[in-house]
Design a protein around this motif. Structure first.
Motif: not given
Length: 159
Positions: A7-18, A82-83, A88-93
């Motif tokens: 159980t971990t948090t990825v990009n702000g969401d709690t997720v689970e995996y095996l 964000q949605g 801003p880095l993506q825009c400059k790239f």
């Protein structure tokens, strides 16, 4: 083989995996969570294409075991925008044509964001040193460095 529940948090969401004890975080992100932005370029931590942050620390996800993510905070390229609004880095790239084939770009962007969070006013030398672990065969580093430094300047002006 024993599967481990994570159980971990990825990009702000709690997720689970095996996962198996020897599966990498990169494999878990891509195969278990369908987060395919991080790429496997080398599998040895030399290229940076799989860069993510783990509890705020930049790591090569090919060198971290999936089980090590238990209880941790992970940020991937998928969490950078964000949605519909690009970071801003993506825009400059985009503005600087600092991307081409896309294999290295997610890792470079994650690393650049980590740099600016740690040092919002990097020199060119500092930016080059920080991003030295991210290899790019297509674009060349000047466009990438210009995009990072311009983003840093704009973020400083905005704050």
């Amino acid at each position: 083989m024993t599967k481990h529940h994570v159980t971990t948090t990825v990009n702000g969401d709690t997720v689970e995996y095996l996962c198996d004890a020897r599966e990498t975080l990169l494999d878990c992100l891509r195969d278990k969570l369908n987060l395919t932005g991080a790429k496997e370029g080398c599998g040895t931590g030399d290229c940076g294409a799989c860069s993510v942050t783990l509890d705020g620390r930049l790591v090569c996800s090919c060198l971290v075991l999936g089980v090590e993510a238990e209880g941790k905070q992970i940020e991937t390229i998928e969490g950078m925008a964000q949605g519909e609004t690009l970071h801003p880095l993506q825009c400059k790239f985009i503005d600087h044509a600092a991307l081409q084939c896309g294999v290295c770009t997610p890792g470079v962007l994650v690393a650049a964001k980590a740099l600016l969070e740690k040092n919002p006013d990097p020199t060119e030398e500092e930016a080059r040193y920080w991003l030295a672990g991210n290899l790019c065969r297509c674009t060349g580093y000047d466009k990438i460095i210009r995009a990072v430094l311009e983003t840093a300047a704009e973020l400083r002006e905005a704050s």
